[in-house]
Motif scaffolding. Structure first.
Motif, PDB file in Angstrom:
ATOM      1  N   LEU A 135       0.837  -1.204   0.000  1.00  0.00           N
ATOM      2  CA  LEU A 135       0.000   0.000   0.000  1.00  0.00           C
ATOM      3  C   LEU A 135       0.872   1.254   0.000  1.00  0.00           C
ATOM      4  O   LEU A 135       0.541   2.254  -0.657  1.00  0.00           O
ATOM      5  CB  LEU A 135      -0.936  -0.001   1.205  1.00  0.00           C
ATOM      6  CG  LEU A 135      -1.949   1.147   1.262  1.00  0.00           C
ATOM      7  CD1 LEU A 135      -2.843   1.151   0.022  1.00  0.00           C
ATOM      8  CD2 LEU A 135      -2.802   1.061   2.530  1.00  0.00           C
ATOM      9  N   SER A 136       1.977   1.224   0.719  1.00  0.00           N
ATOM     10  CA  SER A 136       2.901   2.363   0.705  1.00  0.00           C
ATOM     11  C   SER A 136       3.473   2.575  -0.691  1.00  0.00           C
ATOM     12  O   SER A 136       3.673   3.719  -1.124  1.00  0.00           O
ATOM     13  CB  SER A 136       4.043   2.130   1.706  1.00  0.00           C
ATOM     14  OG  SER A 136       3.556   2.099   3.037  1.00  0.00           O
ATOM     15  N   VAL A 138       1.930   1.804  -3.533  1.00  0.00           N
ATOM     16  CA  VAL A 138       0.850   2.396  -4.327  1.00  0.00           C
ATOM     17  C   VAL A 138       0.744   3.890  -4.044  1.00  0.00           C
ATOM     18  O   VAL A 138       0.649   4.714  -4.961  1.00  0.00           O
ATOM     19  CB  VAL A 138      -0.489   1.694  -4.031  1.00  0.00           C
ATOM     20  CG1 VAL A 138      -1.642   2.439  -4.694  1.00  0.00           C
ATOM     21  CG2 VAL A 138      -0.462   0.250  -4.500  1.00  0.00           C
ATOM     22  N   GLN A 139       0.759   4.246  -2.769  1.00  0.00           N
ATOM     23  CA  GLN A 139       0.657   5.656  -2.383  1.00  0.00           C
ATOM     24  C   GLN A 139       1.819   6.455  -2.967  1.00  0.00           C
ATOM     25  O   GLN A 139       1.630   7.557  -3.508  1.00  0.00           O
ATOM     26  CB  GLN A 139       0.651   5.773  -0.860  1.00  0.00           C
ATOM     27  CG  GLN A 139       0.536   7.195  -0.328  1.00  0.00           C
ATOM     28  CD  GLN A 139      -0.836   7.790  -0.554  1.00  0.00           C
ATOM     29  OE1 GLN A 139      -1.816   7.296  -0.020  1.00  0.00           O
ATOM     30  NE2 GLN A 139      -0.904   8.849  -1.358  1.00  0.00           N
ATOM     31  N   MET A 142       1.430   6.847  -6.848  1.00  0.00           N
ATOM     32  CA  MET A 142       0.402   7.811  -7.230  1.00  0.00           C
ATOM     33  C   MET A 142       0.791   9.231  -6.826  1.00  0.00           C
ATOM     34  O   MET A 142       0.437  10.191  -7.520  1.00  0.00           O
ATOM     35  CB  MET A 142      -0.934   7.433  -6.600  1.00  0.00           C
ATOM     36  CG  MET A 142      -1.495   6.085  -7.060  1.00  0.00           C
ATOM     37  SD  MET A 142      -1.469   5.842  -8.850  1.00  0.00           S
ATOM     38  CE  MET A 142      -2.436   7.236  -9.424  1.00  0.00           C
ATOM     39  N   ASP A 143       1.531   9.380  -5.737  1.00  0.00           N
ATOM     40  CA  ASP A 143       1.997  10.717  -5.345  1.00  0.00           C
ATOM     41  C   ASP A 143       2.965  11.279  -6.387  1.00  0.00           C
ATOM     42  O   ASP A 143       2.888  12.461  -6.745  1.00  0.00           O
ATOM     43  CB  ASP A 143       2.681  10.660  -3.977  1.00  0.00           C
ATOM     44  CG  ASP A 143       1.687  10.536  -2.835  1.00  0.00           C
ATOM     45  OD1 ASP A 143       0.476  10.706  -3.082  1.00  0.00           O
ATOM     46  OD2 ASP A 143       2.115  10.242  -1.701  1.00  0.00           O
ATOM     47  N   THR A 399      -6.009  10.089  -5.684  1.00  0.00           N
ATOM     48  CA  THR A 399      -6.669   9.661  -4.450  1.00  0.00           C
ATOM     49  C   THR A 399      -7.594   8.483  -4.701  1.00  0.00           C
ATOM     50  O   THR A 399      -7.683   7.562  -3.879  1.00  0.00           O
ATOM     51  CB  THR A 399      -7.463  10.832  -3.848  1.00  0.00           C
ATOM     52  OG1 THR A 399      -6.579  11.922  -3.580  1.00  0.00           O
ATOM     53  CG2 THR A 399      -8.153  10.423  -2.557  1.00  0.00           C
ATOM     54  N   TYR A 401      -7.305   6.071  -6.968  1.00  0.00           N
ATOM     55  CA  TYR A 401      -6.538   4.831  -7.123  1.00  0.00           C
ATOM     56  C   TYR A 401      -6.020   4.335  -5.776  1.00  0.00           C
ATOM     57  O   TYR A 401      -6.092   3.149  -5.468  1.00  0.00           O
ATOM     58  CB  TYR A 401      -5.381   5.053  -8.096  1.00  0.00           C
ATOM     59  CG  TYR A 401      -5.764   4.738  -9.520  1.00  0.00           C
ATOM     60  CD1 TYR A 401      -5.442   3.516 -10.084  1.00  0.00           C
ATOM     61  CD2 TYR A 401      -6.468   5.658 -10.280  1.00  0.00           C
ATOM     62  CE1 TYR A 401      -5.807   3.222 -11.390  1.00  0.00           C
ATOM     63  CE2 TYR A 401      -6.839   5.377 -11.581  1.00  0.00           C
ATOM     64  CZ  TYR A 401      -6.504   4.152 -12.138  1.00  0.00           C
ATOM     65  OH  TYR A 401      -6.876   3.859 -13.414  1.00  0.00           O
ATOM     66  N   THR A 402      -5.491   5.240  -4.979  1.00  0.00           N
ATOM     67  CA  THR A 402      -5.001   4.834  -3.665  1.00  0.00           C
ATOM     68  C   THR A 402      -6.144   4.296  -2.813  1.00  0.00           C
ATOM     69  O   THR A 402      -5.978   3.319  -2.066  1.00  0.00           O
ATOM     70  CB  THR A 402      -4.339   6.025  -2.964  1.00  0.00           C
ATOM     71  OG1 THR A 402      -3.290   6.542  -3.793  1.00  0.00           O
ATOM     72  CG2 THR A 402      -3.749   5.609  -1.630  1.00  0.00           C
ATOM     73  N   TYR A 405      -6.984   0.633  -3.675  1.00  0.00           N
ATOM     74  CA  TYR A 405      -6.033  -0.307  -3.077  1.00  0.00           C
ATOM     75  C   TYR A 405      -6.174  -0.337  -1.556  1.00  0.00           C
ATOM     76  O   TYR A 405      -5.894  -1.363  -0.917  1.00  0.00           O
ATOM     77  CB  TYR A 405      -4.608   0.057  -3.485  1.00  0.00           C
ATOM     78  CG  TYR A 405      -4.268  -0.380  -4.900  1.00  0.00           C
ATOM     79  CD1 TYR A 405      -3.832  -1.667  -5.166  1.00  0.00           C
ATOM     80  CD2 TYR A 405      -4.413   0.496  -5.967  1.00  0.00           C
ATOM     81  CE1 TYR A 405      -3.529  -2.080  -6.450  1.00  0.00           C
ATOM     82  CE2 TYR A 405      -4.117   0.096  -7.266  1.00  0.00           C
ATOM     83  CZ  TYR A 405      -3.677  -1.197  -7.505  1.00  0.00           C
ATOM     84  OH  TYR A 405      -3.395  -1.604  -8.782  1.00  0.00           O
ATOM     85  N   SER A 406      -6.610   0.753  -0.960  1.00  0.00           N
ATOM     86  CA  SER A 406      -6.880   0.755   0.476  1.00  0.00           C
ATOM     87  C   SER A 406      -8.057  -0.159   0.811  1.00  0.00           C
ATOM     88  O   SER A 406      -8.062  -0.823   1.854  1.00  0.00           O
ATOM     89  CB  SER A 406      -7.163   2.180   0.962  1.00  0.00           C
ATOM     90  OG  SER A 406      -6.027   3.002   0.832  1.00  0.00           O
TER      91      SER A 406
END
Length: 458
Positions: A135-136, A138-139, A142-143, A399, A401-402, A405-406
């Motif tokens: 998840l990190s 992915v974040q 996307m960032d 946001t 997309y994240t 995955y969240s």
């Protein structure tokens, strides 16, 4: 001007963003980033080592069910000056013994079962760490993706306002506008440059976070991938989460461990039977054999055994309550993740509408200004509104997309296996099978190397 707008229409959702001049074939996808994060995570390495340590507890618990064979040698020397008969005396004795717990009320067997459950709980914890790592990633991806687009928007906004400033200055020279209009355009350009500096700073920060999450700096990002599939409702997501989430699985195994520990505490109050055999030989070649059965039971220990039972009972009650609380927290996480996704989707839709409206307003204001019905300030304001709308669209999409995955993470499904990353994954059974039978010597050298090689660590 029209060419600039056409450019933005094609790049708002661009599939390729580059930090340098490299080919699109070399672009890094989100899948590539997830694979790199999985392979390069020191946090995963740390928790895999903790799992291997828990595997060794099983081997040690199994050893208590086996006989213990010990060898001892003793030597004695008596100085003549201190001997009663005034003679020097030496002696040596070699002894070999084997002992085995025949009966202990099942304590050792339950201890073995408890360590096995602890291993399963630790495996579940490892899956939870894997979810956090992915998840990190992915974040971070996307960032960086959003920061790149924001920089691109800011750069083009600078070029556009610079053109507006030149046009305003030309109109001032022929007396169509006042010095105030020129100053407004100059102020807008200064603000645009400041925004570009801020956007580049945000990109630099995102790149550092990317390196931490993935293991290297991003070069070229290929764009955002297709959305992964998730349930159609929060109820469906919760139904999956309560069955598969690693936090719940870990809590369930911890409950079993506490129940076994309670049974062990009760069994400790009963008798135990041990058997031993021995062989000894001294320096005079005299030898002897011995066998012994020993039945023992604690009659009074100052209340220690009953206190241990009450403590185990309290721990069991705590873990059961902890399991119920974990289920609630997981359900809460699912609800929060789903709500965040719904908000992000709504923001994407609203941003699209905002962009369309801002585009029409900007085009109209620009034309009206050409005819003298609008001021330079009106044009600059409309242009800023369009930029803000496009920037908000970029942030909302990242946001969204994240958030998806969240939702997967809240269900316990954000794993390399479920995502189908197509790489060898860490097999916890490999090391466990190598050591759980308590082999007489360590198999770490060969077995562990093969385990690590299978995931590309060596």
């Amino acid at each position: 001007m029209s060419g600039f707008l056409r450019y933005f229409a094609g790049t708002a959702l661009s599939a390729t963003l580059a930090l340098g001049a490299v080919g699109a074939a070399q672009a890094e996808t989100l899948t590539d980033a997830l694979i790199a994060a999985y392979k390069n995570s020191h946090l995963l390495d740390q928790n895999r080592a903790l799992l291997r340590a828990a595997d060794e507890d099983v081997a040690q618990a199994l050893a208590t069910l086996r006989p213990v064979i010990a060898f001892a040698m003793t030597g004695n020397y008596t100085d003549p000056a201190s001997a009663a008969n005034g003679l020097e005396n030496t002696s040596a004795l070699a002894e070999l013994t084997a002992s085995l717990t025949v009966y202990d009320g099942g304590q050792n067997r339950m201890a073995l079962d408890a360590t096995k459950e602890t291993v399963l709980a630790t495996r579940a914890a490892l899956i939870g760490v894997e979810q956090d790592v992915l998840l990190s990633a992915v974040q971070a991806y996307m960032d960086v993706f959003a920061a790149l687009q924001t920089v691109s928007l800011a750069q083009n906004n600078n070029r556009l306002i610079a053109e507006e400033l030149r046009a305003t200055e030309d109109r001032f020279e022929v007396g169509e506008v006042t010095r105030t209009d020129v100053s407004l355009a100059q102020s807008a350009l200064a603000e645009a440059r400041s925004n570009l500096v801020a956007a580049n700073g945000q990109l630099a920060t995102a790149r550092e976070s990317y390196k931490l999450a993935v293991g290297h700096y991003p070069d070229t990002l290929s764009g955002i991938p297709n959305l992964p599939s998730i349930p159609t409702s929060p109820e469906g997501a919760r139904s999956v989460a309560v069955k598969t989430h690693p936090d719940i699985v870990q809590a369930q195994h911890n409950v079993t461990v506490s129940e076994l520990n309670l049974a062990r505490a009760k069994a400790a109050q009963g008798p135990s039977l041990t058997a031993s055999v021995g062989y000894q030989r001294d320096d005079n070649s005299e030898e002897g054999y011995q066998a012994q059965l020993k039945l023992s039971q604690t009659i009074y220990a100052g209340g220690k055994l009953y206190a241990a039972e009450r403590q185990a009972m309290a721990n069991m009650q705590a873990t059961r309550a902890g399991l119920l609380q974990t289920v609630r927290l997981v359900e809460l996480d699912v609800g929060n993740a789903w709500s965040s996704l719904a908000v992000a989707r709504a923001q994407v839709s609203a941003s699209d509408q905002r962009i369309r409206a801002a585009q029409l307003a900007f085009d109209g204001t620009k034309e009206e200004a050409r005819l003298g019905a609008r001021t330079t300030l009106d044009v600059l304001d409309a242009e800023q509104d369009l930029l803000d709308a496009r920037t908000a669209r970029v942030e909302a999409e990242a946001t969204q997309y994240t958030a998806i995955y969240s939702v997967l993470a809240s269900m316990g499904l954000l794993t390399a296996e479920h995502l189908g990353l197509g790489i060898p994954t860490y097999d916890p059974n490999a090391y466990y099978n190598a050591v759980s039978s308590a082999p007489p010597k360590s198999l770490q050298g060969g077995k562990l190397d093969r385990v690590l090689q299978s995931i590309g660590r060596n």
